[in-house]
Motif scaffolding. Structure first.
Motif, PDB file in Angstrom:
ATOM      1  N   ASP A  35      -0.552  25.544 -32.745  1.00  0.00           N
ATOM      2  CA  ASP A  35       0.681  26.032 -32.142  1.00  0.00           C
ATOM      3  C   ASP A  35       1.141  25.037 -31.085  1.00  0.00           C
ATOM      4  O   ASP A  35       0.372  24.176 -30.650  1.00  0.00           O
ATOM      5  N   LYS A  36       2.402  25.117 -30.708  1.00  0.00           N
ATOM      6  CA  LYS A  36       2.983  24.091 -29.852  1.00  0.00           C
ATOM      7  C   LYS A  36       2.334  24.031 -28.471  1.00  0.00           C
ATOM      8  O   LYS A  36       2.492  23.066 -27.753  1.00  0.00           O
ATOM      9  N   ALA A  60      -0.314  18.849 -29.811  1.00  0.00           N
ATOM     10  CA  ALA A  60       0.700  19.555 -29.018  1.00  0.00           C
ATOM     11  C   ALA A  60       1.297  18.620 -27.976  1.00  0.00           C
ATOM     12  O   ALA A  60       2.516  18.622 -27.758  1.00  0.00           O
ATOM     13  N   VAL A  63       3.667  16.237 -29.827  1.00  0.00           N
ATOM     14  CA  VAL A  63       4.900  16.905 -30.255  1.00  0.00           C
ATOM     15  C   VAL A  63       5.790  17.196 -29.042  1.00  0.00           C
ATOM     16  O   VAL A  63       7.011  17.013 -29.088  1.00  0.00           O
ATOM     17  N   ALA A  64       5.162  17.605 -27.942  1.00  0.00           N
ATOM     18  CA  ALA A  64       5.940  17.891 -26.729  1.00  0.00           C
ATOM     19  C   ALA A  64       6.599  16.619 -26.213  1.00  0.00           C
ATOM     20  O   ALA A  64       7.778  16.622 -25.850  1.00  0.00           O
ATOM     21  N   GLU A  77      15.016  18.044 -31.735  1.00  0.00           N
ATOM     22  CA  GLU A  77      13.586  17.804 -31.981  1.00  0.00           C
ATOM     23  C   GLU A  77      13.488  16.647 -32.957  1.00  0.00           C
ATOM     24  O   GLU A  77      14.466  16.294 -33.611  1.00  0.00           O
ATOM     25  N   LEU A  94       7.121  20.193 -37.833  1.00  0.00           N
ATOM     26  CA  LEU A  94       7.344  21.423 -37.071  1.00  0.00           C
ATOM     27  C   LEU A  94       7.731  22.540 -38.030  1.00  0.00           C
ATOM     28  O   LEU A  94       8.610  22.359 -38.875  1.00  0.00           O
ATOM     29  N   ARG A  98       7.810  26.810 -33.901  1.00  0.00           N
ATOM     30  CA  ARG A  98       6.741  27.349 -33.087  1.00  0.00           C
ATOM     31  C   ARG A  98       5.389  26.689 -33.352  1.00  0.00           C
ATOM     32  O   ARG A  98       4.566  26.551 -32.461  1.00  0.00           O
ATOM     33  N   VAL A 100       2.905  23.614 -35.612  1.00  0.00           N
ATOM     34  CA  VAL A 100       2.905  22.254 -36.139  1.00  0.00           C
ATOM     35  C   VAL A 100       1.903  22.175 -37.294  1.00  0.00           C
ATOM     36  O   VAL A 100       0.756  22.597 -37.153  1.00  0.00           O
TER      37      VAL A 100
END
Lengths: 159, 197
Positions: A35-36, A60, A63-64, A77, A94, A98, A100
């Motif tokens: 999860d993110k 995470a 991705v962030a 995104e 993604l 919510r 990945v």
């Protein structure tokens, strides 16, 4: 504020089944769902030699960071990311905004095949996570921690 | 936000160590890492510069045992303290369950402490959190240094809400586990409230 993620037995099995099938169909080495916020949700394939907890947290973080970069250039995104290594490569997608989906693969397969299979798996995962969200919002779906006492919490720290 | 997994009977929570540059956030995590059993911890990951300044975050997963048949896992993160890494700090606060503010007790760092706690409030608010409502504890680190400000003064400036506070000397471990236990307890108490709501 992000909503709390709750995983139930039924959805967990369905998610694992999607991961297993994706590993086989894409001829991938490993498939992860994270999860993110950095929590590992599911893993399939050759996970024995991988530190899955660290992988989840770094996924995470990555991705962030990429999401932050996307916003700087006016994108919402970057929903897909591909990182190519000498032997193993990594593809991140993604899903449903919510979670990945991470696929690690080597030269026994191709980027094209991996992308194709990811598309199908990500549609299925979107549906499962939508259902999961509905279920955790339903009345009566309280935290299993509603009943814990101060003593329970203190016991954790007694040693 | 915490992640409750009924299937594997696990609960995962995220705790973030915040504070000005060089206040000892990474040192807190390193001490915890060095003093916990190998079975209860994962790898300590540090994304730092060549001069060992935190670039993105440190990460340490920790298992605390079981509550009512659920394994409780805490993911500890630090943020980069240096002012110009603000974009990274915001990202790390996503999904946070509890915050530890590590203050540098040295008198010349008072301004940096104030700036950092204000920055924490703003960054939390951007994510939809209120520092006055989330589990929050305070550590006054570097109590062993001769130029340390008195705890009363630190409290007056940094802790008007009177959250649990601990004097710390992170390299030798003073206050490190007390701080961690306090924030973990608050996070678990919050989960209980969540269940009632």
């Amino acid at each position: 504020m992000a909503q709390q993620l709750v995983m139930y037995e039924e959805e967990f099995h369905r998610i694992n089944a999607v991961c297993d099938r994706l590993t086989k169909d894409a001829n991938a080495k490993v498939v992860f769902i994270v999860d993110k916020n950095g929590q590992l949700i599911a893993a399939a394939g050759q996970t024995q030699h991988i530190d899955t907890t660290s992988l989840a947290s770094l996924t995470a973080g990555n991705v962030a960071a990429m999401g932050g970069l996307a916003k700087l250039i006016g994108e919402n995104e970057f929903p897909n990311q591909f990182h190519e290594g000498a032997k193993d490569s990594l593809y991140m997608t993604l899903v449903g905004g919510r979670i990945v989906l991470v696929v690690i693969f080597d030269n026994r397969t191709s980027l094209g095949l991996v992308r194709l299979r990811i598309k199908k798996a990500s549609d299925e995962l979107t549906k499962i996570f939508e259902q999961l969200t509905k279920r955790s919002e339903a009345p009566g779906a309280g935290s299993p921690f509603a009943e814990i006492s101060d003593a329970d919490i203190d016991n954790l720290f007694s040693e | 936000m915490s992640f409750i997994n009924y299937s594997s009977r696990e609960i995962n929570c995220k705790i973030v160590y915040y504070g000005p540059g060089l206040c000892g956030k990474t040192t807190n995590l390193q001490y915890i890492y060095n003093k916990t059993n190998p079975e209860t911890k994962g790898k300590l990951i540090s994304l730092s510069t060549e001069t060992d300044r935190t670039l993105f975050f440190d990460f340490l997963p920790l298992s605390l045992g079981e509550i009512r048949g659920f394994k409780t896992r805490f993911h500890l993160y630090t943020v980069p303290g240096q002012v110009f890494y603000d974009a990274s700090r915001k990202l790390i606060l996503k999904g946070v369950d509890g915050v530890v503010f590590v203050a540098d007790s040295q008198v010349e760092r008072m301004e940096a402490n104030i700036e950092s706690i204000e920055n924490l409030k703003i960054n939390l608010a951007e994510q939809g959190y209120d520092l006055n409502k989330i589990p929050f504890v305070m550590q006054y680190n570097k109590r062993d240094l001769p130029n340390a400000v008195s705890a009363e003064e630190l409290r007056k400036v940094l802790n008007p809400r009177n959250v649990p506070e601990f004097p710390g000397v992170a390299p030798t471990g003073v206050g490190v586990f007390d701080t961690l236990k306090a924030v973990a307890k608050l996070v678990l108490s919050e989960l209980r409230k969540g269940g009632q709501g």
